[in-house]
Scaffold this motif. Structure first.
Motif, mmCIF file in Angstrom:
data_model
loop_
_atom_site.group_PDB
_atom_site.id
_atom_site.type_symbol
_atom_site.label_atom_id
_atom_site.label_comp_id
_atom_site.label_asym_id
_atom_site.label_seq_id
_atom_site.Cartn_x
_atom_site.Cartn_y
_atom_site.Cartn_z
ATOM 1 N N LEU A 1 31.822 7.439 62.162
ATOM 2 C CA LEU A 1 30.860 8.235 62.921
ATOM 3 C C LEU A 1 31.499 8.442 64.281
ATOM 4 C CD1 LEU A 1 27.992 9.460 62.887
ATOM 5 C CD2 LEU A 1 27.175 7.290 63.798
ATOM 6 N N ALA A 2 31.890 9.684 64.573
ATOM 7 C CA ALA A 2 32.656 9.956 65.781
ATOM 8 C C ALA A 2 32.265 11.297 66.388
ATOM 9 C CB ALA A 2 34.157 9.965 65.459
ATOM 10 N N GLY B 1 32.388 17.473 71.417
ATOM 11 C CA GLY B 1 30.959 17.633 71.622
ATOM 12 C C GLY B 1 30.089 17.604 70.386
ATOM 13 N N THR B 2 30.689 17.486 69.196
ATOM 14 C CA THR B 2 29.934 17.431 67.955
ATOM 15 C C THR B 2 30.166 16.077 67.291
ATOM 16 O OG1 THR B 2 30.163 19.812 67.653
ATOM 17 C CG2 THR B 2 29.559 18.544 65.711
ATOM 18 N N THR B 3 29.097 15.497 66.742
ATOM 19 C CA THR B 3 29.202 14.211 66.072
ATOM 20 C C THR B 3 29.308 14.430 64.573
ATOM 21 O OG1 THR B 3 27.905 13.196 67.838
ATOM 22 C CG2 THR B 3 28.115 11.951 65.789
ATOM 23 N N TYR B 4 30.262 13.723 63.955
ATOM 24 C CA TYR B 4 30.545 13.858 62.528
ATOM 25 C C TYR B 4 30.572 12.493 61.854
ATOM 26 C CZ TYR B 4 32.587 18.382 63.923
ATOM 27 O OH TYR B 4 32.800 19.635 64.437
ATOM 28 N N LEU B 5 30.257 12.464 60.576
ATOM 29 C CA LEU B 5 30.539 11.328 59.706
ATOM 30 C C LEU B 5 31.650 11.828 58.790
ATOM 31 C CD1 LEU B 5 29.708 8.423 58.886
ATOM 32 C CD2 LEU B 5 28.269 9.473 57.123
ATOM 33 N N HIS B 6 32.890 11.642 59.244
ATOM 34 C CA HIS B 6 34.048 12.220 58.570
ATOM 35 C C HIS B 6 35.185 11.216 58.482
ATOM 36 C CE1 HIS B 6 33.200 16.844 58.991
ATOM 37 N NE2 HIS B 6 32.439 16.258 58.090
#
Length: 116
Positions: free
Chosen positions: A53-54, A58-63
């Motif tokens: 989770l990063a 400016g956008t948060t991703y679970l990648h």
């Protein structure tokens, strides 16, 4: 603030959380609405292939972690379809996915950041 931003804030504060992300960018590793568990992470222990989770640009991703630059303290984040989101600092990597629908992710438990 989106749902992933709120989750990132909680994980950054030391919480282990469970939620059901939506979307298809991580199939087959995570399918839409599967229950994931995310715990605070020690970014120095990350490896390519970890799901984190990063926040990137400016956008948060679970990648996925797709590349590492340990000397600069940063990781590259990508989805599971080949799209690179970009590089981000260790400070913006909040948590690691430790389970998907109750199934532990390989080697993730050893990367959880112990909380005081």
């Amino acid at each position: 603030m989106g749902a992933l931003d709120a989750h990132a804030t909680r994980v950054a504060g030391g919480a282990v959380i469970r939620f059901r992300p939506t979307g298809s960018s991580m199939v087959p590793l995570i399918r839409s609405r599967q229950l994931v568990t995310v715990a605070p992470v020690d970014p120095a222990k990350l490896e390519v292939g970890d799901i984190v989770l990063a926040r990137v640009a400016g956008t948060t991703y679970l990648h996925l972690v797709s590349a590492l630059d340990q000397s600069a303290g940063r990781v590259q984040i990508s989805n599971n379809r080949g799209r690179v989101n970009g590089w981000t600092s260790h400070a913006r990597v909040f948590g690691i996915c430790t389970e998907v629908d109750g199934v532990p992710r390989p080697r993730a438990a050893a990367k959880v950041k112990p909380m005081p």
